[in-house]
Design an enzyme around this catalytic site. Structure first.
Site, PDB file in Angstrom:
ATOM      1  N   GLU A  37      -4.819  86.248  22.662  1.00 46.28           N
ATOM      2  CA  GLU A  37      -4.596  86.110  24.110  1.00 46.28           C
ATOM      3  C   GLU A  37      -4.976  87.378  24.894  1.00 46.28           C
ATOM      4  O   GLU A  37      -4.217  87.894  25.707  1.00 46.28           O
ATOM      5  CB  GLU A  37      -3.133  85.701  24.377  1.00 46.28           C
ATOM      6  N   GLU A  45      -3.826  76.019  17.021  1.00 44.78           N
ATOM      7  CA  GLU A  45      -2.399  75.792  17.303  1.00 44.78           C
ATOM      8  C   GLU A  45      -2.164  74.470  18.055  1.00 44.78           C
ATOM      9  O   GLU A  45      -1.356  74.383  18.944  1.00 44.78           O
ATOM     10  CB  GLU A  45      -1.820  76.935  18.146  1.00 44.78           C
TER      11      GLU A  45
END
Ligand code: XIL
Length: 350
Positions: A156, A263
């Site tokens: 991220e 994910e």
């Protein structure tokens, strides 16, 4: 072209599955559904927590369904880094031992994340900070050398709106780009055989974020960083626009690196506006899973790293903390396959 870019066969297969005409209508026994890993020509994974593996029924579901495990949080700094500068590995070691006992791969998540800045690092500056950063990566990646097939080295890094990179303790202490380049270099030194990934989310719904993510990947490659793959978390809502997942996966694969769905879950609760009130939430959820499955399976084999779900059973989803009624995964609270499970399988095989 069908919604989501699925061709007719895939769309019909997914629709049949969702109509309960597929191998598993809602709530049938897990045995009625072929194991996820058995229908996929690529590794299929799930996030797990060590304590979950003490439940025999869940452990059996994990062994039956997937071929790869990712520690959901116990291989992150918040668990491993200790206030005295030491490290804690009991939980990830348990997950690693379970994986090797069952012939499953292990995936390391994650080394450098803006969201985690343990006090033991905050207290350091200059050479001492860099030394602690290097020692952490060497210790964590080195511990699972030969067992972890890959790592989310940087997680991220792109700003929420996609316009640039996030700032973090790591960027402030070591440099906006240098901290990322260094992390990849250190991870490669610790395990030259592991595939090293850049991982992020909302790449399906924010084209600017995806473009910034891919530009960062290209800059890492140009710098000589041993970047081996791109991870798209694929935390999406059931009302995601058909075709958005397809566009993201195909765009990411165009860089020539491995790609992983890292994910995936498909939130019902985060889907306030479906295409039309009559469309059922579970149907939309199944179509999102089917789109990801179909497109990922059609990528060149050399580009496909693995397809990982962020959990198997709804009751264990991190999204349950946000909304206790959410049901984002392929198996219900009892571990029974939902229509989305057969939609995913039918789309992989389409
Ligand atoms: C989440 C876990 O699921 C939670 O258990 C934990 O408390 C917080 O982190 N993107 C990521 C994952 O890369 O590490 C996050 O996992 C979910 C969002």
């Amino acid at each position: 072209m069908r919604p989501g870019g699925l061709d007719r066969r895939a769309f019909v297969a997914a629709s049949l599955a969702l109509a309960g005409c597929g191998p598993v209508a809602r709530g049938q026994s897990p045995q009625a559904l072929p194991p996820l890993k058995s229908v996929a020509p690529f590794p299929v994974g799930t996030a797990v927590q060590a304590a979950q593996l003490d439940d025999p029924a869940f452990a059996a579901l994990v062994v039956r369904q997937v071929s790869q495990l990712t520690p959901e949080w116990e291989l992150k700094m918040e668990y491993v880094a200790q206030p005295d500068g030491g490290y804690r590995f009991d939980a990830p070691d348990k997950i690693a031992a379970f994986a090797s006992a069952h012939g499953q791969r292990l995936f390391g998540h994650t080394l450098v994340w803006y969201a985690q800045k343990p006090d033991v690092f905050v207290a350091l500056e200059g050479p001492a900070f860099r030394q602690a950063f290097a020692a952490y990566i060497a210790a964590v990646v080195g511990r699972y050398r030969g067992r972890a097939v890959g790592w989310d080295v940087v997680n991220e890094a792109v700003a929420e709106d996609g316009a640039g990179w996030r700032t973090s303790l790591w960027s402030e202490r070591l440099g906006d780009f240098e901290h990322m380049r260094l992390a990849f270099e250190l991870a490669h030194q610790a395990d030259p055989d592991a595939t090293l990934f850049l991982n992020d989310y909302n790449l399906e719904t924010n084209p600017l974020k995806r473009a910034t993510f891919m530009a960062l990947a290209e800059r890492l490659l140009k710098s000589g960083a041993p970047l081996g793959g791109l991870g798209t978390q694929t935390h999406v809502a059931a009302d995601i626009k058909p075709g958005a997942i397809k566009a993201a996966l195909e765009d990411l694969a165009s860089l020539g690196l491995k790609v992983r769905v890292s994910e995936m879950d498909v939130s019902l609760a985060r889907a306030p506006e479906l295409p039309s009130p009559s469309v059922d939430l579970l149907g939309q959820q199944g179509r999102a899973y089917a789109e990801a499955a179909y497109v990922f399976a059609k990528l060149p084999a050399a580009r496909r790293a693995d397809f990982t779900f962020w959990g198997l059973k709804d009751s264990q989803s991190w999204l349950r903390r946000e909304n206790g009624a959410d049901a984002p995964l392929l198996f219900d609270d009892d571990g029974a396959p939902k229509p989305a499970a057969s939609a995913w399988e039918d789309a992989v095989r389409a």
